[in-house]
Design an enzyme around this catalytic site. Structure first.
Site, short mmCIF file in Angstrom:
data_model
loop_
_atom_site.label_atom_id
_atom_site.label_comp_id
_atom_site.label_asym_id
_atom_site.label_seq_id
_atom_site.Cartn_x
_atom_site.Cartn_y
_atom_site.Cartn_z
N GLY A 86 54.60 5.49 -33.68
CA GLY A 86 54.99 4.15 -33.26
C GLY A 86 56.45 3.85 -33.52
CG ASN A 87 60.10 1.58 -35.13
OD1 ASN A 87 61.07 2.12 -35.62
ND2 ASN A 87 60.17 0.33 -34.70
CG HIS A 147 63.37 6.02 -30.63
ND1 HIS A 147 63.44 7.22 -29.93
CD2 HIS A 147 63.03 6.36 -31.90
CE1 HIS A 147 63.18 8.21 -30.74
NE2 HIS A 147 62.90 7.72 -31.95
N GLY A 184 63.78 7.99 -27.11
CA GLY A 184 63.40 9.40 -27.29
C GLY A 184 61.91 9.59 -27.07
CG HIS A 185 59.01 7.77 -29.70
ND1 HIS A 185 59.71 6.86 -30.46
CD2 HIS A 185 58.47 8.65 -30.57
CE1 HIS A 185 59.61 7.18 -31.74
NE2 HIS A 185 58.86 8.26 -31.84
N GLY A 239 59.48 16.17 -29.60
CA GLY A 239 60.94 16.10 -29.50
C GLY A 239 61.60 17.25 -30.27
CD GLN A 280 56.79 16.90 -36.01
OE1 GLN A 280 56.52 16.33 -37.05
NE2 GLN A 280 57.05 16.25 -34.89
CG LEU A 305 68.00 7.40 -29.51
CD1 LEU A 305 67.25 6.64 -28.42
CD2 LEU A 305 69.09 6.50 -30.10
O1 PAF Z 1 56.95 13.40 -35.14
C1 PAF Z 1 56.14 12.50 -35.47
O2 PAF Z 1 56.29 11.34 -35.13
C2 PAF Z 1 54.95 12.86 -36.34
O3 PAF Z 1 55.28 13.86 -37.25
C3 PAF Z 1 53.70 13.22 -35.53
C4 PAF Z 1 53.92 14.48 -34.72
C5 PAF Z 1 53.32 12.07 -34.61
C6 PAF Z 1 52.53 13.48 -36.48
O4 PAF Z 1 52.24 12.37 -37.25
#
Ligand code: PAF
Length: 278
Positions: A27-28, A30, A32-33, A144, A150, A181
């Site tokens: 959530g929150n 921006h 990028g999401h 991202g 990750q 971002l």
């Molecule tokens: O990148 C993130 O926002 C978090 O690590 C994810 C992949 C949603 C897992 O909680």
């Protein structure tokens, strides 16, 4: 956009689809999401996002309780970006009993860099991502590249467990001055926000040094750390690694510069793929 609060509701909404394209988030949101969501739309027959602030990936002293929760604007942004189904479970819905069965990613990848400074972080990430994958059963999932390590760890997990999911990495969205971002940018004061781009600049400086033929990588890293410290940052790491597995590079290998540093009380991370080989 349909909103599912439980795993059962989600499965009802997704029952008729063959190829969900999935964007997990905390959530929150921006831009990028939203790039991830827009990229997801043509890749599946239904576009699914999740919002879940995952306690398992926060250390006790970290910002789980204060992590910004911006439900109404997140829903609006997701709707506008083309999301069809939002999975937004509360903790009881996703973890109805203590999640004692966890995914432990390869320590060679997960105990370095972010994993070194945030022990257990990638166990928390992999556990929730595996659980979300099990709920959504996507054919494609988008992450991202800002969270470079990750993305690499999720790819490795998917490969090792033979999950039938294509993982797509999406370029980092940046502000006009070059700052990557991040939801955590909202913690920065005005002065810190103006300073924050220096992390990206430090990575560019490291890349320039490699491009200009410098081969003392440890020297480049130390200089970059010192320069940020001089400006009042507390860097955790600024390193040059090989892209394949984030280990120390050898001659001829493609590189990535990665950095994490604290500015005031805000910890920022960034990375830069370097278009020059050692
Ligand atoms: O990148 C993130 O926002 C978090 O690590 C994810 C992949 C949603 C897992 O909680």
């Amino acid at each position: 956009m349909l909103i599912a609060r439980t795993i059962d509701e989600l499965r009802q909404h997704l029952g008729a689809f063959q190829r969900p394209a999935f964007v997990p988030t905390m959530g929150n949101l921006h831009d990028g999401h939203l790039d991830l969501v827009r990229r997801a739309v043509p890749l599946g027959d239904v576009t699914v996002a999740s919002i879940f602030v995952n306690r398992l990936q926060f250390l006790p002293h970290e910002d789980f309780d204060t992590y910004p929760r911006t439900w109404d604007s997140d829903c609006e942004k997701l709707r506008n970006a083309g999301c069809d189904v939002l999975f937004a479970p509360d903790e009881k819905a996703l973890y109805p009993e203590p999640q004692t069965c966890k995914v432990h990613p390869d320590p060679a990848l997960a105990d370095i860099l972010e994993g070194h400074f945030r022990p257990g972080f990638f166990v928390g990430v992999c556990t929730v991502v595996m659980k979300l994958f099990s709920c959504v059963q996507p054919r494609v999932a988008l992450f991202g590249k800002k969270d470079y390590q990750q993305l690499m760890i999720v790819r490795h997990m998917v490969r090792q467990f033979a999950l039938p999911i294509e993982i797509v990495g999406v370029e980092t969205r940046r502000a006009d001055d070059g700052l990557a971002l991040s939801s955590r940018n909202g913690y920065l004061s005005e002065a810190e926000r103006a300073e924050a781009v220096q992390l990206s600049k430090a990575l560019h400086g490291m890349a320039d040094a490699v491009r200009s033929g410098e081969r003392d990588l440890a020297g480049i890293e130390t200089r970059a750390m010192e320069a940020l410290k001089q400006r009042g940052w507390q860097p955790d790491y600024l390193v040059l690694r090989r892209r394949a597995d984030l280990q120390a590079p050898s001659a001829g290998e493609p590189l990535v510069a990665l950095g994490a540093a604290r500015l005031g009380s805000t910890r920022l991370i960034d990375n830069l793929e370097i278009d020059a080989k050692l």
